[in-house]
Design a protein around this motif. Structure first.
Motif, mmCIF file in Angstrom:
data_model
loop_
_atom_site.group_PDB
_atom_site.id
_atom_site.type_symbol
_atom_site.label_atom_id
_atom_site.label_comp_id
_atom_site.label_asym_id
_atom_site.label_seq_id
_atom_site.Cartn_x
_atom_site.Cartn_y
_atom_site.Cartn_z
ATOM 1 N N GLU A 296 1.017 -1.249 -0.040
ATOM 2 C CA GLU A 296 -0.045 0.088 -0.002
ATOM 3 C C GLU A 296 0.881 1.277 0.122
ATOM 4 O O GLU A 296 0.641 2.133 -0.496
ATOM 5 N N SER A 297 1.919 1.099 0.831
ATOM 6 C CA SER A 297 2.774 2.499 0.989
ATOM 7 C C SER A 297 3.512 2.585 -0.140
ATOM 8 O O SER A 297 3.933 1.873 -1.010
ATOM 9 N N GLY A 298 3.742 3.982 -0.715
ATOM 10 C CA GLY A 298 4.017 4.572 -1.818
ATOM 11 C C GLY A 298 5.770 4.109 -1.989
ATOM 12 O O GLY A 298 6.278 3.449 -2.872
ATOM 13 N N ILE A 299 6.447 4.001 -0.888
ATOM 14 C CA ILE A 299 7.872 3.646 -0.632
ATOM 15 C C ILE A 299 7.840 2.190 -1.022
ATOM 16 O O ILE A 299 8.874 1.937 -1.691
ATOM 17 N N HIS A 300 7.045 1.449 -0.548
ATOM 18 C CA HIS A 300 7.140 0.070 -0.674
ATOM 19 C C HIS A 300 6.715 -0.253 -2.251
ATOM 20 O O HIS A 300 7.591 -1.074 -2.627
ATOM 21 N N GLN A 301 5.950 0.409 -2.432
ATOM 22 C CA GLN A 301 5.484 0.053 -3.970
ATOM 23 C C GLN A 301 6.525 0.461 -4.757
ATOM 24 O O GLN A 301 7.104 -0.272 -5.846
ATOM 25 N N ASP A 302 7.423 1.404 -4.681
ATOM 26 C CA ASP A 302 8.410 2.031 -5.521
ATOM 27 C C ASP A 302 9.597 1.170 -5.348
ATOM 28 O O ASP A 302 10.216 0.666 -6.294
ATOM 29 N N GLY A 303 9.758 0.592 -3.979
ATOM 30 C CA GLY A 303 10.838 -0.390 -3.761
ATOM 31 C C GLY A 303 10.765 -1.703 -4.537
ATOM 32 O O GLY A 303 11.718 -2.195 -5.200
ATOM 33 N N VAL A 304 9.448 -2.276 -4.338
ATOM 34 C CA VAL A 304 9.249 -3.511 -5.127
ATOM 35 C C VAL A 304 9.283 -3.344 -6.820
ATOM 36 O O VAL A 304 9.874 -4.240 -7.384
ATOM 37 N N LEU A 305 8.838 -2.246 -7.289
ATOM 38 C CA LEU A 305 9.117 -1.839 -8.763
ATOM 39 C C LEU A 305 10.432 -1.925 -8.959
ATOM 40 O O LEU A 305 10.830 -2.592 -10.097
ATOM 41 N N LYS A 306 11.211 -1.426 -8.106
ATOM 42 C CA LYS A 306 12.587 -1.448 -8.449
ATOM 43 C C LYS A 306 13.394 -2.750 -8.464
ATOM 44 O O LYS A 306 14.179 -3.120 -9.167
ATOM 45 N N HIS A 307 12.988 -3.341 -7.377
ATOM 46 C CA HIS A 307 13.733 -4.770 -7.115
ATOM 47 C C HIS A 307 12.679 -5.307 -6.109
ATOM 48 O O HIS A 307 12.436 -5.036 -5.100
ATOM 49 N N ARG A 308 12.021 -6.373 -6.534
ATOM 50 C CA ARG A 308 10.930 -6.985 -5.668
ATOM 51 C C ARG A 308 11.385 -7.445 -4.274
ATOM 52 O O ARG A 308 10.643 -7.322 -3.339
ATOM 53 N N GLU A 309 12.715 -7.980 -4.093
ATOM 54 C CA GLU A 309 13.110 -8.302 -2.938
ATOM 55 C C GLU A 309 13.365 -7.404 -1.863
ATOM 56 O O GLU A 309 13.710 -7.492 -0.780
ATOM 57 N N THR A 310 13.096 -5.960 -2.421
ATOM 58 C CA THR A 310 13.482 -4.874 -1.315
ATOM 59 C C THR A 310 12.496 -5.210 -0.402
ATOM 60 O O THR A 310 12.651 -4.950 0.954
ATOM 61 N N TYR A 311 11.101 -5.524 -0.747
ATOM 62 C CA TYR A 311 9.861 -5.683 0.442
ATOM 63 C C TYR A 311 9.215 -6.969 0.272
ATOM 64 O O TYR A 311 8.301 -7.173 1.026
ATOM 65 N N GLU A 312 9.678 -7.827 -0.430
ATOM 66 C CA GLU A 312 8.879 -9.384 -0.434
ATOM 67 C C GLU A 312 9.998 -10.273 -0.167
ATOM 68 O O GLU A 312 11.263 -10.427 -0.869
ATOM 69 N N ILE A 313 9.751 -11.113 0.651
ATOM 70 C CA ILE A 313 10.540 -12.419 1.246
ATOM 71 C C ILE A 313 10.203 -13.671 0.409
ATOM 72 O O ILE A 313 11.276 -14.621 0.553
ATOM 73 N N MET A 314 9.149 -13.635 -0.037
ATOM 74 C CA MET A 314 8.620 -14.918 -0.832
ATOM 75 C C MET A 314 8.129 -14.240 -2.248
ATOM 76 O O MET A 314 7.698 -13.105 -2.405
#
Ligand code: KIV
Ligand code: ZN
Length: 515
Positions: A296-314
């Motif tokens: 939901e958070s913009g910072i998280h979305q931005d991170g995931v778009l750049k590199h999935r593993e920034t905020y996703e462990i699976m």
């Protein structure tokens, strides 16, 4: 090569002990097939001595499953063990799971037996179970509150008697992870013949620690975990299978073991169980909740778009989240329908059954542009319930709502051979429809829960309604699905009424004081 961690699923037994989660024989078989597809090692299918329905459920699962071991629960009583042996007789691979309580409070106040009598019963039960299968599991019920010295004594005796798995249950969810893990290690160290059996754990979630306690046990040598899909189970539930499996997989660096589970089947199985039992999955539930991979958070979305593993462990795909794609539509033929159903593990026993399901699929495709796997599953759940319990069926429903007017409904239902009609008004069209049904049936059941879920997205999605009714202490869940939620509600209500009408004298494994 790391050790194998055996995944023992008890959704069909402990899961079924959640109030209102009881399943029909066919529903059990459908869930068992989904568990087998997921490569679950052991499926505990029920408690055969509890009721004729439970016996038939275990027997049907035993006859349908080829790869997983099928297990039946039995108290440490001759007749329970004989019933379990009989129900499992046609299984390709079977296990009998027998148990007796070992905590001072249970032995003194529930069983009214001395510790020596408890050991004697346990040994006899294991020996008797060995007459039916060489795969026998023993559980000292309420081990989490039992004395360690007594556990050592009884477990040593049951291993000598032929138990191959020792399951340590935290029956009331009382343990703490460090203490529980230490208990498993100490039992393995102190019991002289402990290397002859596999240590297992079965944790309840009363303090929200079922998964943590189970994983701590794994770190201390347990090589079987008993768990359920979506953490379903008695009271606050059992350890959730999806959480155990994904923790072990994601943190291979920490756990000295692996499972054989095909994790891509997890989400489909979770939805099937939720669909059949009527227990919705909370959106923030780990792994299988709708938000488990949503950012939901913009910072998280931005991170995931750049590199999935920034905020996703699976990976969402690794647990089966990619499944929600359009599979069939209005122009799909019978063959495509049958093939997709087979891929979902749904087989038809006759051409007539296939034709009937296909015609309902066509009706749905007329109302709904895109048909997803979840729609197909709901189509079958809906029809399965109707076929099983034909007593009361919806014939027609007319509901009207207009600004400034009181909503009303006219409902016709068939009760056995008679068609009965009633009209009612209510706070809304759903309320009016359910009141009209009550005016016809006069069940006097109490409505405990009414919930609606969209099976897929969009305003043309099917609404899946769960209705929980209580009458005379019996609680049942009914489900109904339709693109029109008023009709889905009426179907769900009637499904619950049919379940209330079905005879079902069922014992609760732990509520019986006999043994
Ligand atoms: O929670 C429990 O103790 C059980 C046993 C029958 C294993 O479900
Ligand atoms: Zn339990």
């Amino acid at each position: 090569m790391s050790d194998k961690l055996i995944i023992f699923d008890t959704t069909l037994r402990d899961g079924e002990q959640s109030p209102g989660a009881s399943m029909t024989r066919d529903e059990k078989v459908r869930i068992a097939k989904a568990l087998e597809r997921m490569r679950v090692d052991v499926i505990e299918a029920g408690f055969p001595a509890a009721s004729p329905g439970d016996f038939e459920g275990v027997q049907a699962v035993a006859r349908s499953i080829k790869e997983s071991v099928v297990c039946g629960l039995a108290r440490a009583l001759d007749r329970d063990i004989d019933q379990a042996g009989e129900a499992l007789k046609d299984a390709e691979r079977s296990r009998i799971h027998t148990f007796i309580a070992t905590s001072p409070i249970h032995m003194q106040l529930k069983l009214r037996m001395s510790p020596d009598q408890v050991i004697e019963h346990a040994v006899k039960a294991v020996q008797r179970a060995r007459r039916y299968t060489d795969n026998v599991e023993f559980s000292p019920e309420d081990a989490g509150r039992s004395e360690e010295d007594f556990l050592c004594k009884i477990l040593e005796a049951v291993i000598d008697a032929g138990a191959t798995t020792l399951n340590i249950p935290d029956t009331v969810g009382y343990s703490m992870p460090d203490i529980f893990g230490r208990t498993i290690r100490r039992l393995r160290e102190r019991i002289p013949n402990s290397d002859k059996a596999i240590f297992s754990v079965h944790c309840h979630n009363d303090l929200g620690l079922a998964v943590a306690n189970s994983l701590s046990a794994v770190m201390n040598g347990a090589r079987q975990v008993e768990c359920t899909i979506n953490g379903l189970g008695e009271r606050a539930g059992n350890a959730a299978l999806e959480e155990i499996v994904m923790a072990v997989k994601t943190r291979k660096d920490v756990f000295p073991c692996h499972t054989d589970i095909d994790t891509r089947e997890i989400v489909a199985c979770s939805k099937l169980v939720s669909n059949i039992t009527g227990f919705p999955v909370q959106p923030n539930k780990a792994i299988v909740g709708a938000n488990a991979f949503a950012h939901e958070s913009g910072i998280h979305q931005d991170g995931v778009l750049k590199h999935r593993e920034t905020y996703e462990i699976m990976c969402a795909e690794d647990v089966g989240w990619s499944a929600n794609r359009m599979v069939l539509g209005k122009h799909s033929g019978r063959n495509a329908f049958r093939t997709r159903m087979a891929e979902l593990g749904i087989e038809f026993s006759s051409e007539a059954e296939l034709n009937e399901a296909f015609s309902r699929f066509k009706d749905l495709a007329d109302k709904k542009h895109e048909i997803f796997d979840e729609d197909l599953q709901a189509l079958i759940t809906d029809a399965g319930d109707m076929a099983d319990d034909e007593g009361v069926r919806l014939v027609s429903l007319k509901a009207s709502s207009e600004t400034g007017e009181q909503p009303s409904a006219k409902v016709t239902v068939r009760v056995d051979q008679d068609e009965l009609t009633a009209t009612a008004t209510g706070g809304g069209v759903v309320d009016a429809s359910l009141k009209a049904i009550e005016a016809v049936l006069k069940t006097d059941a109490q409505l405990l829960l009414y919930s609606v879920n969209n099976i897929t997205t969009g305003t043309d999605a099917q609404g899946e309604v769960t209705v929980r009714l209580e009458k005379g202490g019996r609680i049942v869940n009914g489900q109904g699905a339709d693109t029109d939620i008023v009709i889905a509600s009426a179907k769900a209500y009637l499904n619950a009424v049919n379940k209330l009408r079905a005879p079902q004298a069922r014992m609760h494994p732990q509520a019986i004081s006999e043994v």
